[in-house]
Design a protein around this motif. Structure first.
Motif, short mmCIF file in Angstrom:
data_model
loop_
_atom_site.label_atom_id
_atom_site.label_comp_id
_atom_site.label_asym_id
_atom_site.label_seq_id
_atom_site.Cartn_x
_atom_site.Cartn_y
_atom_site.Cartn_z
N PRO A 427 0.82 -1.23 0.00
CA PRO A 427 0.00 0.00 0.00
C PRO A 427 0.85 1.27 0.00
O PRO A 427 0.56 2.21 -0.74
N LYS A 431 0.96 4.03 -3.08
CA LYS A 431 0.60 5.40 -2.76
C LYS A 431 1.68 6.40 -3.13
O LYS A 431 1.42 7.57 -3.37
N ILE B 103 -2.87 -12.25 16.02
CA ILE B 103 -2.12 -11.77 17.18
C ILE B 103 -1.11 -10.70 16.79
O ILE B 103 -0.18 -10.41 17.52
N SER B 105 0.28 -7.15 16.43
CA SER B 105 -0.05 -5.94 17.17
C SER B 105 0.61 -4.68 16.63
O SER B 105 0.22 -3.59 16.99
N ILE B 106 1.63 -4.84 15.76
CA ILE B 106 2.45 -3.68 15.44
C ILE B 106 1.67 -2.54 14.77
O ILE B 106 1.69 -1.41 15.23
N MET B 110 0.89 1.18 16.27
CA MET B 110 1.32 2.42 15.61
C MET B 110 0.14 3.38 15.48
O MET B 110 0.25 4.57 15.80
N THR B 153 -4.90 -13.00 5.76
CA THR B 153 -6.06 -13.20 4.90
C THR B 153 -7.13 -14.02 5.61
O THR B 153 -8.31 -13.79 5.45
N MET B 154 -6.65 -14.99 6.40
CA MET B 154 -7.59 -15.88 7.08
C MET B 154 -8.44 -15.14 8.12
O MET B 154 -9.55 -15.55 8.41
N ASP B 198 -7.16 2.90 5.35
CA ASP B 198 -5.90 3.50 4.91
C ASP B 198 -4.76 2.54 5.19
O ASP B 198 -4.75 1.88 6.23
N PRO B 199 -3.84 2.45 4.23
CA PRO B 199 -2.75 1.48 4.40
C PRO B 199 -1.66 1.90 5.37
O PRO B 199 -0.89 1.07 5.80
N THR B 200 -1.58 3.19 5.69
CA THR B 200 -0.47 3.62 6.54
C THR B 200 -0.97 4.20 7.85
O THR B 200 -2.11 4.67 7.94
N GLY B 203 -1.71 7.93 7.62
CA GLY B 203 -2.93 8.05 6.82
C GLY B 203 -4.17 7.74 7.64
O GLY B 203 -5.24 8.35 7.47
#
Lengths: 497, 214, 502
Positions: A427, A431, B103, B105-106, B110, B153-154, B198-200, B203
């Motif tokens: 992503p 972007k 599991i 968490s990072i 953030m 994905t799961m 949002d990917p970030t 963001g």
């Protein structure tokens, strides 16, 4: 002092001790039985006096094994080379690993990937980028074999040395063709730097006069020498790799003997540009795995001799583009040479063979050098790095290490963070315009070119001295007839500018 | 004295000192400091860390270290705010967590850290959070935003389950939902009926502001 | 049998004996003192019965050193694995080196480089390609992709295994999710192949029930168990490589104890699947150099325990088939091979585990050929040293190109890549400036139009596979793990001409 990378574990070996011994015996046998052609009267006399079997008519010299072994023993296993700025001094040998660049005739268009002559500005830009990159420890000759616009052939590299000295504080190399090193060595001296003398062999088993003269200059000025061998296995050397190692080693020895006879304890590194022959088109097979096999065997034998080695075949590949193939073709020989004990790796800036080079490529290579350098430093194993108490404290899930003090301290020591690599997630990447390493390297090139300054610039009097030597060289080659009238006319216009 | 505690607390967060942050928070309560002022100082400190991370001066272990220190002090100060009945200003209340079965968490940490730095009141439920736990927390904290993460994905479909559960409980319209994590795409977010993706991490903060119109 | 490659020299080592011992002792102390959490009643009971200290309140198991060392000794140091076609059997362990394809969740568009979901046809074609490549020795789980269009995620693994068994006779593997290993094991047995399956820790120091359950099923089926940690150093293990090795090896050893307690002598291969944490994005640091340092140390430790090693997981960090991907993959695979990894992952993987492309597998196959040639080393004897020939040729103008010796030896010494650009500039300009990528695309088309799986499944094997798949579909549908919409798309897909097996 320029630091280089320290290899902290035993080198990779692919030969048994007996095989190393066999190659050594074979090399001595070729020197004694077959001998070498030496087109240089002065050297023939030196060899004769030292007890070699010299035929002054055929110029064939045959070496007694004892003399070769004695001269090998006189080579220092490590030595320093002094640069204009002491921060760029070199330590060669002792498991210290240095990098420098592999030149090309041309630059390359990064869109069409077609080669073309670089302008003088582009020539200087490449020098400046190499000067700025932290893991380029010294500069090869050129870095382009020339630049367009009226400089006569014989003057190109003399002008080139002047450009390198003006735009970089790093040590460089004085090639011997047409005895131009008579001038370039003096230029280095004028700015308080040492320069590598650079006698090249010619395969099979031949030494030409200007290359031999380089040894005399090295002795006269007390310079370090980098002796180059560039046999092609299957063309100018046997197609079997063991035979190619024997032949290339036999070709390097006459220079070693000569240098040690002229100046016992002379500083020498042996460079190996042995490539397999591409059997389809007759070109050297740049970038292929035979390159690495030769490098590793070569390193192993020369480590026995205690002479530092230079792996010159790391740089050139058979790809015409900065692409996946170029990536693996440069990485494999560089990594294998570094692991097997090379003191110096010639990696930076080259793309296809000896034809193309580019500063963007040099910037990309800086990441490879950094990665390999990080690998050479190995692991630290201590109570703190083993972290057994921390593991016990964190325990199973939901335990986590990211917020720990230990992590903040150690991750930076353990991880090498490349400068021009794409390290984003999908992503983030999508972007920010789907940038690749080439885009990052281009950005870094722009940044270097707009900010980097040579440290220190030449003083006024050094500048004048360089100009004086250039003038002498021009007159010398003009007188020798190596600059034609037509060449001189257009050359004069450039000089006056 | 007051400034010493407040400055010390800021420093503890910026130096990732969990123990010191908790101790100073306790002292702030003992010394009867205005808890809103203390909270504000903590927000300033975490914002400085977040900004430095955004500029590339600091890295993830620093951000998470600061977040840990903040988390150590936060419940103490929140308790004091509740006790004194002070009115806490915030951009909005966020309930966040990584979905059940996952599991990782990072990314979530953030986002939570940067949202706190921005001025949101964040309730980080942690990882491996079941749909009913999310629903319960939204109700309890009267949340404006639900932020869910799924790396695999799961486990991504678990986000859909949470949204469906919210609908069933009649809470869906009370809360804006934002989703993220390695397994999530814009299309997926739309498909499961989230309000934003949002990917970030930076963001995600902008997205949160946009969702509540601030 | 598939020969793969043989490493003819001592492996690369970076740790001293003392350092190895420190890591070994550290690992045993973590197992004894900190212990490992097992979310499985069945496993906890088995451990307790065999002398471990089990705490049922937090499911923590603490291991006596003697038991760990005994179980390490029970693992065979090398063993044969059986593929569907015996010509593809392998021997793992010692100085053999094999290479395996490396999968991704999605495919990628070779022009825009954006990821996309593959179709069933692309999935089957990519397997054909991997079956044809000479240096792909294993086509493992999730390969080529984690799934494809119109397949409910719960059916991705059984469908993938069926595709690999149909379009390839090479050794394959399958993994676990929602109990699908039951169906996978049945399928492999139906075609007379063995499987490798895995038991993956959830670091730090945790095993969840599904991993443990799969270990029981795999070991009981008599198949090969791969045990892996998968830690990310700085995240789920210490930021130091030394500390990460201890934490990861403690997890793997706990897995080995379980496997050997279930059935002594079980064939085990241990995997190094660890990455540094990318401290900017928080994702694993794909393509980083620390992966290689970790691998060499890992290999040195596990060679000491005499257990075959899997790893060299060559995921690049780049999103494109470019320079960066080239150097990242080369470093990981090469160091993996030099340092004694027995089975190395490389062909096809693009950015991280998130993308795969068969065209890249073709390019990677050349790199593997180069590495394999290097592993063979140099032959030193009278004929290769060629002293008489050197004497005969002498100095310039002598040369070697026209010699009998050259005609014989150059082919023995040189490895010639299949899709590398090896032209001179004039040839290249004239030939349309083709790069390795376009040459690989050409080879891909050629493989698809000519390659045949050897042998194809028999009629009865085919029926058996389809029967097992049907059972799996029914099972998951009933369990409510396939929604109505998913089921409809899936059933539609099975009717397509790309699926002649229904």
């Amino acid at each position: 002092m320029a630091k280089g990378f320290m290899r902290r574990f035993p080198p990779l070996k692919i030969l048994t001790d007996e095989q190393v011994e066999a190659i050594h015996r074979g090399t001595l046998d070729v020197l004694q039985q077959t001998g070498v052609l030496v087109y240089n009267e002065r050297a023939l006399n030196v060899f004769k006096k030292a007890g070699c079997d010299v035929n002054f008519e055929t110029k064939r010299v045959k070496f007694p094994p004892g003399l070769v072994e004695e001269c090998l023993r006189k080579c220092p296993s490590s030595f320093r080379v002094k640069a204009r700025n002491p921060k760029d001094d070199l330590l060669i040998g002792q498991d210290n690993v240095l990098f420098f660049n592999f030149p090309g005739t041309d630059t390359v268009d990064l869109d069409t990937w077609e080669p073309r002559s670089p302008t003088k500005k582009e020539h200087i830009d490449l020098i400046r980028v190499l000067d700025a990159l932290p893991n380029v420890h010294f500069l090869n000759a050129y870095p382009y074999f020339g630049f367009s616009g009226g400089v006569p052939e014989v003057m190109k590299e003399i002008e080139g040395v002047a450009l390198r000295i003006r735009n970089s504080s790093k040590v460089t190399i004085a090639i011997a063709n047409n005895d131009i090193d008579m001038f370039t060595i003096r230029m280095a001296k004028a700015v308080g730097s040492e320069i590598f003398a650079n006698p090249n062999t010619s395969s099979p088993l031949t030494c030409y006069t200007d290359q031999v003269n380089a040894c005399f200059l090295a002795a006269e000025y007390d310079l370090p020498s980098m002796i180059w061998d560039g046999a092609t296995s299957g063309g100018t050397a046997p197609a079997s790799l063991a035979g190619a190692v024997v032949l290339s080693n036999a070709e390097l020895m006459p220079y070693i003997v000569l240098l040690q006879l002229l100046k016992p304890g002379a500083r020498i590194a042996v460079a190996n540009l042995v490539l397999p022959q591409n059997m389809t088109n007759g070109a050297p097979a740049f970038g292929e795995i035979g390159v690495s096999l030769h490098n590793v065997a070569f390193n192993q034998v020369w480590r026995e001799y205690g002479v530092p080695t230079v792996s010159s075949s790391c740089g050139p590949t058979s790809s015409k583009r900065i692409d996946f193939q170029l990536g693996y073709q440069k990485t494999m020989p560089t990594l294998l040479s570094a692991l097997s004990g090379s003191s110096i790796l010639q990696l930076y800036s080259s793309i296809y063979g000896e034809i193309t080079a580019h500063p963007v490529q040099a910037i990309l290579d800086d990441d490879i050098a950094g990665m390999i350098g990080r690998f050479l430093e190995g692991l630290e194993v201590s109570d703190e790095s083993l972290a057994i108490d921390l593991i016990n404290e964190v325990g199973p899930i939901p335990g986590h290490y990211l917020g720990k003090k230990h992590t903040r301290k150690w991750w930076k020591k353990e991880q090498f963070v490349p400068r021009a690599a794409d390290r984003l997630t999908y992503p983030e990447w999508a972007k920010t315009g789907k940038k690749s390493c080439i885009d990052y390297a281009r950005e870094r090139m722009e940044e270097i070119l707009s900010t980097h300054k040579v440290d220190p610039p030449l003083t006024q009097s050094q500048e004048e001295e360089i100009e004086k030597i250039l003038k002498e060289a021009r007159e010398y080659y003009r007188k020798k007839g190596m600059i034609t009238d037509a060449e001189w006319e257009s050359y004069k216009k450039i000089i006056e500018k | 004295m007051d400034t010493e505690i407040i400055e010390g607390l800021k420093k503890a967060i910026k130096e990732y000192d969990t123990e010191k942050a908790a101790n100073l928070a306790k002292r702030a309560v003992e010394e009867k400091l205005d808890p809103l002022k203390v909270l504000n100082a903590m927000t300033v400190a975490i914002r400085e860390v977040g900004d430095a991370f955004g500029r590339g001066d600091l890295w993830l272990p620093d951000l998470v270290g600061a977040a840990d220190a903040l988390q150590a002090a936060m419940p103490i100060i929140e308790e004091e705010i509740k006790r004194t009945g002070a009115k806490r200003e915030s951009l909005g209340t966020v309930v966040a967590g990584t979905v059940f079965g996952d599991i990782h968490s990072i990314g979530k940490t953030m986002v939570c850290t940067l949202l706190t730095a921005e001025g949101f009141k964040v309730h980080d439920l942690g990882v491996n959070i079941k749909a009913e736990q999310f629903v319960e927390a939204i109700d309890k904290y009267n949340a404006d935003i639900l932020a869910m993460s799924a790396l695999m994905t799961m486990t991504a479909p678990e986000q859909k389950k949470v949204i469906e559960r919210l609908k069933k409980e009649g809470l869906r319209d009370k809360v804006k939902i934002m989703v993220g994590g390695g397994a999530i795409t814009e299309d997926f977010a739309r498909e499961i009926g989230a309000d934003g993706y949002d990917p970030t991490a930076p963001g995600a903060v902008k997205l949160a502001r946009k969702l509540i119109g601030k | 049998m598939l020969k793969g490659f043989t490493r003819n020299f001592k492996p690369l080592e970076i740790l001293s004996e003392g350092e190895l011992e420190a890591i070994h002792r550290g690992t045993l102390s973590v197992l004894r003192k900190t212990g490992v959490r097992f979310e499985s009643k069945k496993a906890l009971k088995l451990f307790e019965k065999n002398g471990c200290q089990v705490d049922y309140t937090d499911n923590r198991v603490r291991f006596p050193e003697g038991l760990v060392e005994e179980c390490l000794r029970k693992c065979p140091s090398s063993f044969r694995v059986k593929a569907r076609n015996p010509k593809n059997d392998m021997i793992w362990g010692g100085n053999t080196v094999y290479f395996q394809a490396l999968s991704g969740t999605r495919s990628v568009d070779l022009d825009t480089w954006e990821p996309k979901t593959p179709t069933r046809k692309e999935y089957y074609d990519a397997i054909t390609c991997l079956d044809a490549l000479e240096n792909v020795h294993i086509i493992p789980w999730y390969t080529p992709w984690f799934g494809f269009k119109n397949i409910p995620s719960v059916m991705a693994m059984p469908e993938g295994l069926a595709a690999r068994l149909r379009n390839s006779s090479k050794f394959t593997c399958s993994n676990y999710s929602m109990g699908c290993e039951v169906f996978n094991i049945q399928m492999a047995k139906a075609v007379g192949a063995e499987l490798r399956s895995s038991m993956a820790a959830s670091p730090p120091l945790t095993f969840y029930e599904d991993a443990v359950e799969n270990a029981f099923r795999t070991v009981e089926a008599g198949f090969i168990l791969l045990i892996t940690s998968g830690s990310v150093y700085g995240g789920t293990s210490p930021a130091t490589i030394a500390g990460s090795l201890i934490s990861g090896n403690a997890e793997i050893m706990a897995g080995i104890v379980l496997a050997q307690l279930i059935k002594p002598g079980t064939r085990i291969i241990v995997q190094d699947f660890s990455f540094p944490q990318n401290m900017r994005s928080g994702s694993p640091g794909f393509g980083a150099i620390e992966i290689s340092l970790h691998q060499v140390a890992f290999n040195q430790i596990w060679r000491r325990y005499k257990i075959p090693i899997d790893g060299g997981v060559s995921y690049p960090g780049s999103k494109k088939i470019d320079y960066q991907a080239g150097y990242e993959k080369a470093i990981i695979a090469l160091i993996g091979a030099l340092s004694g990894t027995n089975t190395i992952w490389i062909q096809g993987a693009m950015y991280g585990e998130l993308a795969f492309h068969p065209v890249l597998a073709i390019i990677d196959d050349d790199m593997v050929g180069m590495i394999g040639r290097f592993l063979r080393g140099i032959l030193v004897n009278d004929e290769t040293m060629a002293l008489d020939l050197i004497d005969e040729v002498g100095p310039i103008p002598g040369y070697y190109l026209n010699k009998e010796h050259t005609r014989k030896w150059w082919k023995l010494e040189q490895f010639i890549p299949r899709v590398a650009d090896r032209l001179t500039y004039p040839e290249w300009l004239k030939g349309g400036k083709k790069d390795c990528l376009s040459l690989a695309k050409e080879r891909y088309q050629k493989i698809l139009s000519t390659h045949k799986v050897d042998p194809p499944l028999t009629q009865s094997q085919e029926e058996e596979i389809e029967r097992i798949l049907k059972e799996a579909r029914k099972y998951y549908r009933k369990k409510g793990l396939i929604s109505n919409a998913e089921w409809e798309a899936y059933m539609e897909d099975l009717k397509s001409p790309d699926y002649p097996y229904a």
